[in-house]
Design a protein around this motif. Sequence first.
Motif, short mmCIF file in Angstrom:
data_model
loop_
_atom_site.label_atom_id
_atom_site.label_comp_id
_atom_site.label_asym_id
_atom_site.label_seq_id
_atom_site.Cartn_x
_atom_site.Cartn_y
_atom_site.Cartn_z
N SER A 295 -8.49 -3.60 3.38
CA SER A 295 -7.27 -4.38 3.59
C SER A 295 -6.13 -3.49 4.09
CB SER A 295 -6.88 -5.07 2.28
OG SER A 295 -5.65 -5.73 2.40
N MET A 296 -6.03 -2.30 3.52
CA MET A 296 -4.99 -1.38 3.94
C MET A 296 -5.19 -0.95 5.39
SD MET A 296 -4.21 2.02 4.66
CE MET A 296 -5.66 2.86 4.06
N ALA B 49 -12.15 -0.97 -4.88
CA ALA B 49 -11.57 0.13 -4.09
C ALA B 49 -11.89 -0.03 -2.62
CB ALA B 49 -12.09 1.47 -4.61
N GLN B 50 -13.14 -0.42 -2.33
CA GLN B 50 -13.54 -0.60 -0.93
C GLN B 50 -12.77 -1.75 -0.28
OE1 GLN B 50 -17.72 -1.52 -0.44
NE2 GLN B 50 -17.78 -0.56 1.57
N ALA B 51 -12.59 -2.84 -1.03
CA ALA B 51 -11.84 -3.98 -0.49
C ALA B 51 -10.37 -3.61 -0.25
CB ALA B 51 -11.94 -5.16 -1.46
N PRO C 67 0.82 -1.21 0.00
CA PRO C 67 0.00 0.00 0.00
C PRO C 67 0.86 1.26 0.00
CG PRO C 67 -0.74 -1.55 1.69
CD PRO C 67 0.58 -2.05 1.18
N THR C 68 0.40 2.25 -0.76
CA THR C 68 1.09 3.54 -0.80
C THR C 68 0.08 4.66 -0.65
OG1 THR C 68 0.89 3.74 -3.20
CG2 THR C 68 2.84 2.58 -2.35
N PRO D 56 -0.47 -2.99 9.11
CA PRO D 56 0.37 -2.02 9.86
C PRO D 56 0.76 -0.80 9.03
CG PRO D 56 1.12 -4.28 10.22
CD PRO D 56 0.11 -4.34 9.12
N ASP D 57 0.72 -0.92 7.69
CA ASP D 57 1.07 0.23 6.84
C ASP D 57 0.10 1.38 7.00
OD1 ASP D 57 3.28 -1.10 5.66
OD2 ASP D 57 1.92 -2.18 4.33
N ALA D 58 -1.08 1.10 7.52
CA ALA D 58 -2.11 2.14 7.63
C ALA D 58 -1.66 3.30 8.51
CB ALA D 58 -3.41 1.54 8.17
N TRP D 59 -0.81 3.04 9.50
CA TRP D 59 -0.34 4.11 10.38
C TRP D 59 0.39 5.19 9.58
CZ3 TRP D 59 -1.78 4.21 15.39
CH2 TRP D 59 -2.17 3.01 16.00
N ASP D 60 1.36 4.78 8.79
CA ASP D 60 2.18 5.74 8.03
C ASP D 60 1.37 6.39 6.91
OD1 ASP D 60 4.39 5.26 9.60
OD2 ASP D 60 5.12 3.64 8.31
#
Length: 924
Positions: free
Chosen positions: A33-34, A27-29, A2-3, A38-42
Amino acid sequence: MPTVQKFIEAVNTLFDPKPDNSSKKEAQAWIKSMQESPDAWDISASVLKSCSEPKVVFLAAQTMRTKIKYDFYEFPKDSYSLLRESLFELIRKHKHGPTLGQLACAIADLIIYMPHWETPLSYCIDKLGHDRETLPCLLEIIYNLTEELLSDSLRITTRRLADITVELKQYGDDVLQLLGSCLGISDLHKKVLSVYSSWLEFGAFKNDSLLSSQIFFAPIEALATDHLFDEGVSCVCNLIYASDDSSLFAGVISALLPRVMNLIHDYHKAVSEDDKFRQEGYVKIFTELGVSYLDLILASSDGKCAIQVILECSQNTHFHVSELTFRFWNRFVDELRNRPPADGSLVAFGAYLDYYLLVLLKNIRLSNSHTLDCVLGESEDFAYFRQQAGDLLYSLARLLGWSKPLHVFYEELKKTLRLGQMLEVEASLYSLASIARLCPAEEAVILPELTGTVAQLLSAEDMSAVKSSSLYLLGELGIWLTSHPGYLAFMFSLCCRYITDNQLAPAAADAVYSICTSDPPALIPCIDSLVHCLSNIAQNFVALSFERRMKCYRAVGCVLSRTGGPNSPEFLFKITSMLVHPVLARINALTRTPQPPDCRPLQDSFDSLSMFFDDLRLEEPEYVSSILQVAQSLWPGLLQSLHVYQASDYDVEKWTRCVKYMLRAVGRKGAVFLPDLTNAVVSVYEHHHHSSLLYMAAVTVEIFGRVEECRNGLLSLTLRLCESTMQYLVKQEGNIYDSHYLLVEDYFHLLTRCAGEMTAVFLPSRIASEGFRFAVTGLQGYHKNSFQAAIDYIRQFLRPLKAPQQGDINLKTSINNILLENGQHLVFMLVQCVSGSVPQSCLPHVSSLLYELLNYCRSDPAIVGVEVFKRWLLDVFSAVPGGALPDSAREEFLGLLTATTPQLIEDYVFELSYRFVGRNQLIA
């Protein structure tokens, strides 16, 4: 990976009206998932810092809030301070719009989740409280703090909740001072009142602090301003609620009570202007005053003034407004009933209750805009209002004595009848019906005269609403009528007469059912009326509504099950045939000319039979034989309808329910149906895996499982259904325990029933052990129904281990061997459940299974020993997803091996769930 750019593109796709549904779903899925990674924090932090698109920024703030609330364990502990500072920078940047609320809630959750954050509220005030631009941010954080603590969505232990509650209540004076300083800022006034209201509900303020604060009377003053009125009402109600203890808030009550009582003038103004919104607000305040200060009202000489105000509000012509006072009157009546007669409260306040009887009578009067549906209780809010008023009338009659309200309402009935005021007559009939059913015989002296009046109304009155309430009253008089045979026959025949009336049939059917269920043997002299009623139903079966048929079918079933008919089994056969043959004719017609799936007429026919057989419960062999003859006449048509409509899940479900009640009505004599039933069920199930057919098989095992000659056939039926189920499920994708939970649930129900009813025959079979392994694996499912069913089967499968009989030694050895093979996997799945793979509502079931399993290990040395069980536990602790359990918590949980009660086991299980590192981790 994820970016930030992918996140922005996904959000724009999600909210763009042009892309098709498949793009939106993708897009919703991706966003979901994002957010769980853990990438969601950044990503969320980067978007909040650099992006300005409102929708993208809002979703990023929502992601940050969600991560803190549910995934706080992912964030490094040594970076908590950096997260805190970052959030304060972001809330300054986004201090306007909906994003502010999300970030404020994130900071509030962070305060709750960081036990080592000292003086958090002082920190927030220092950071945000000295700048006019950031005051809204501070108020939003303070508001969300109490709202979060008052909710049940936090992932914190009870101990942490208690600690943070005590800590935040120490800031009560600081919050009052802050709110007082913000009163002069007009655009913050609404938020100030919201914060004040929330912290009042939180219980953070003391008597002296409130009295000395600038904001104490602000809510009452806000009532004069239209755009603040709603917040003002909520705040005043919470201020009253928070000060209900007169020993702690005597000063607040003394200052507040006169100001609130003076609001009666504003209420009068709202009534004169027909301002319903303001009327509702003032009535909410007066009702809260009455409920919270009730003890003070009853003890004070001025208490009658408060009751007088509420009594005045009760007379409001808008029923939605007067309905708000029900909360006070119910509490008032309960309090007086619980006080001893020597207290004198009932004497002191009895006059108000007497007057309130007349107020309620007026309130439930129909207006010309109300339809007959209101009387029948089938539509409109007013019908629900009348039901609540009727319940309150019943409570008042219990308190005041039945004779007083009976005489009051009957005198009103006679007076309004003389004047020809038929809407008032209907209201009196409804009021009498509300209190008549359980009226003691010694207080029912007016009932003979009343029944005569009702008979006249039914015979002569043209107004359907009056007739409907007359029938309702006769039904509620069922107990009295069945004990007075001189009145019963005529009144019962009146009720039966209206069964085929288009408008009055529902009320008539209710009355027939109510009278029949009051004292079925007393209805034997009225059997001719009942037979005539049934004849009308048989002749008009298609034209009559399903609901009215059902009431009469159930009434007849109830009478026949208690009396067996007045003459003989032949009479019972005649009556039952009269009832079921129109249904059978309807089923045969629909079978000859098949309708589309989910056929409502067919389902109604099955329901008709279900309800009749459900109420028809006879034990005498000669009567059961009569019912069996009728069932045998139905059977070919029922089998044919199953084959014709086998593709419809709902039609088959209704069919299985009908057959279930029919089999229960005939009991073990129904074994004659088993060969045909087995062939039909298996034949349909091979093509259409309806879960209801598994349920049908479970019911069949329940009824016939203890009949020796039926067991082999039942075992064959179970084997064929279970094999077909497993062959079907292994072909499905995803988590079958969730996606096919109905099928899994009924599969386990069937196995559980077999294990309980045919223990010696079923448990040694291959399907029993395979089902055990499937149930152990099924403990990973998230759906509570399939999870509970799997737990129930495991418990039933292991139950023979505690059987003391020596004759069961081979069976116990067989089960013990299966437990040895699968025990570690079972313990692994149970610990995984505790670590967060299932909702916490499922944990009591887990603890119950652990308790039984430990008891088996302790009770018999030949069974898996406690040491083996301990080794299983230690082996699985480090293998549970989410990380290993700390050594201290591991040793603590091993204490369950010495626990001797179910409650101790449950305590250990919940403690373990708090300590496990995972998505459902609780902050200690």
